[in-house]
Design an enzyme around this catalytic site. Sequence first.
Site, PDB file in Angstrom:
ATOM      1  N   ASP A   1       0.871  -1.178   0.000  1.00 59.29           N
ATOM      2  CA  ASP A   1       0.000   0.000   0.000  1.00 59.29           C
ATOM      3  C   ASP A   1       0.905   1.225   0.000  1.00 59.29           C
ATOM      4  O   ASP A   1       1.511   1.568   1.023  1.00 59.29           O
ATOM      5  CB  ASP A   1      -0.895  -0.028   1.245  1.00 59.29           C
ATOM      6  CG  ASP A   1      -1.604   1.297   1.506  1.00 59.29           C
ATOM      7  OD1 ASP A   1      -1.752   2.095   0.555  1.00 59.29           O
ATOM      8  OD2 ASP A   1      -2.020   1.530   2.665  1.00 59.29           O
ATOM      9  N   ILE A   2       0.993   1.901  -1.159  1.00 60.67           N
ATOM     10  CA  ILE A   2       1.881   3.064  -1.281  1.00 60.67           C
ATOM     11  C   ILE A   2       1.057   4.336  -1.132  1.00 60.67           C
ATOM     12  O   ILE A   2       0.332   4.743  -2.046  1.00 60.67           O
ATOM     13  CB  ILE A   2       2.616   3.089  -2.631  1.00 60.67           C
ATOM     14  CG1 ILE A   2       3.190   1.721  -2.964  1.00 60.67           C
ATOM     15  CG2 ILE A   2       3.731   4.129  -2.607  1.00 60.67           C
ATOM     16  CD1 ILE A   2       3.797   1.653  -4.346  1.00 60.67           C
TER      17      ILE A   2
ATOM     18  N   MET B   1       4.660   3.845   2.952  1.00 60.15           N
ATOM     19  CA  MET B   1       4.373   2.623   2.206  1.00 60.15           C
ATOM     20  C   MET B   1       4.325   1.475   3.208  1.00 60.15           C
ATOM     21  O   MET B   1       5.272   1.253   3.967  1.00 60.15           O
ATOM     22  CB  MET B   1       5.439   2.324   1.153  1.00 60.15           C
ATOM     23  CG  MET B   1       5.129   1.050   0.365  1.00 60.15           C
ATOM     24  SD  MET B   1       6.382   0.622  -0.859  1.00 60.15           S
ATOM     25  CE  MET B   1       7.671  -0.069   0.192  1.00 60.15           C
ATOM     26  N   LYS B   2       3.205   0.768   3.217  1.00 55.91           N
ATOM     27  CA  LYS B   2       3.048  -0.387   4.092  1.00 55.91           C
ATOM     28  C   LYS B   2       3.099  -1.662   3.255  1.00 55.91           C
ATOM     29  O   LYS B   2       2.678  -1.659   2.104  1.00 55.91           O
ATOM     30  CB  LYS B   2       1.708  -0.324   4.836  1.00 55.91           C
ATOM     31  CG  LYS B   2       1.546   0.890   5.726  1.00 55.91           C
ATOM     32  CD  LYS B   2       0.172   0.892   6.388  1.00 55.91           C
ATOM     33  CE  LYS B   2      -0.027   2.120   7.259  1.00 55.91           C
ATOM     34  NZ  LYS B   2      -1.382   2.135   7.892  1.00 55.91           N
TER      35      LYS B   2
ATOM     36  N   TYR C   1     -19.568   5.935  -7.350  1.00 59.09           N
ATOM     37  CA  TYR C   1     -18.694   7.005  -7.838  1.00 59.09           C
ATOM     38  C   TYR C   1     -18.931   7.222  -9.325  1.00 59.09           C
ATOM     39  O   TYR C   1     -19.006   6.259 -10.095  1.00 59.09           O
ATOM     40  CB  TYR C   1     -17.232   6.624  -7.603  1.00 59.09           C
ATOM     41  CG  TYR C   1     -16.377   7.730  -7.027  1.00 59.09           C
ATOM     42  CD1 TYR C   1     -16.647   8.255  -5.759  1.00 59.09           C
ATOM     43  CD2 TYR C   1     -15.295   8.245  -7.730  1.00 59.09           C
ATOM     44  CE1 TYR C   1     -15.857   9.250  -5.229  1.00 59.09           C
ATOM     45  CE2 TYR C   1     -14.505   9.243  -7.201  1.00 59.09           C
ATOM     46  CZ  TYR C   1     -14.793   9.755  -5.951  1.00 59.09           C
ATOM     47  OH  TYR C   1     -14.013  10.748  -5.420  1.00 59.09           O
TER      48      TYR C   1
ATOM     49  N   ASP D   1      -6.582   3.485  -2.756  1.00 59.83           N
ATOM     50  CA  ASP D   1      -6.545   3.223  -1.317  1.00 59.83           C
ATOM     51  C   ASP D   1      -7.938   3.291  -0.704  1.00 59.83           C
ATOM     52  O   ASP D   1      -8.285   2.480   0.167  1.00 59.83           O
ATOM     53  CB  ASP D   1      -5.589   4.191  -0.621  1.00 59.83           C
ATOM     54  CG  ASP D   1      -5.916   5.659  -0.890  1.00 59.83           C
ATOM     55  OD1 ASP D   1      -6.687   5.956  -1.828  1.00 59.83           O
ATOM     56  OD2 ASP D   1      -5.383   6.519  -0.158  1.00 59.83           O
TER      57      ASP D   1
ATOM     58  N   THR E   1      -2.192  29.753  21.833  1.00 59.03           N
ATOM     59  CA  THR E   1      -2.254  29.592  20.381  1.00 59.03           C
ATOM     60  C   THR E   1      -1.970  28.164  19.958  1.00 59.03           C
ATOM     61  O   THR E   1      -2.652  27.613  19.076  1.00 59.03           O
ATOM     62  CB  THR E   1      -1.255  30.556  19.700  1.00 59.03           C
ATOM     63  OG1 THR E   1      -1.584  31.896  20.067  1.00 59.03           O
ATOM     64  CG2 THR E   1      -1.327  30.421  18.178  1.00 59.03           C
TER      65      THR E   1
END
Length: 272
Positions: free
Chosen positions: A8-9, A14-15, A109, A118, A193
Amino acid sequence: MSLYLLFDIGNTRMKWAAVESTQNPSDRQKKLWAYSGSVSSKSLESAEHRTELADYIAKTLPKPDAIAFACVAGNQAAKNLQSLFPQWSDLTWKEFTGNTPFNGVRTLYQDPNKLGADRWAGLIGARALSSTNTLVVNSGTATTIDLLGANGIHYGGWILPGLDLMQSSLQTNTAQLPQAHRSAEQSGFGLNTNDAIIAGCDAAQLGAIEYAAQIAKEMNHPIERIYLDGGSAKILHQAIQKGLTSNLGLAECVDGLVLRGLWSWLIQSEKS
């Protein structure tokens, strides 16, 4: 039995993980990811780092039966990834994209080609864990929030800047606001802040999740599960657990949703 090597990039990290086909993507045991790792995605730009990574993985694992990957870091990152393991040149790298079909889950979609790989893999990974109305939240460089119905339909989602990006943008694009730093004591309204920035960015993220749950309810898909993944998942989960939001169903951190999705896809592909 087949051995799958998954990548998974993302834009930042990256995993990778190796799993056996006899295991189940719904498994929640930590030992599931016994052979896994994570490195900076930028490390793929260096030939030396690519060689080191490939050598480490190849010495740790036997030759896999299939390699699958999802990449949102650009075409060059994908090409650099596929240059790993020249000794396994007979293996085909299988790229998972936003329009990769998967039985049991479909998206509304408008153009699946433009749906992030992803996000799509994460939805499939979530489906492996639950068949209920689910919000899938990936909080990395960007935070994505997607609605997955109990019927397996992806009703779309949102993309917003991730926590770190929100905070750094204030420092970069204003004259006087500093780079904020998180402390364990921060909660509620900030009285300085730094705390005001941290709490404000947290509130924006949590507000988006709560608003998504509200819209899902109005669509007759009341949320029963919220899966949080990504670098800021634990921060958001802790805020939800503190009661800073309400009516969010059962929220939990789940590592490797994208990797689970790739794994589910390979299993389904192998059977077809």
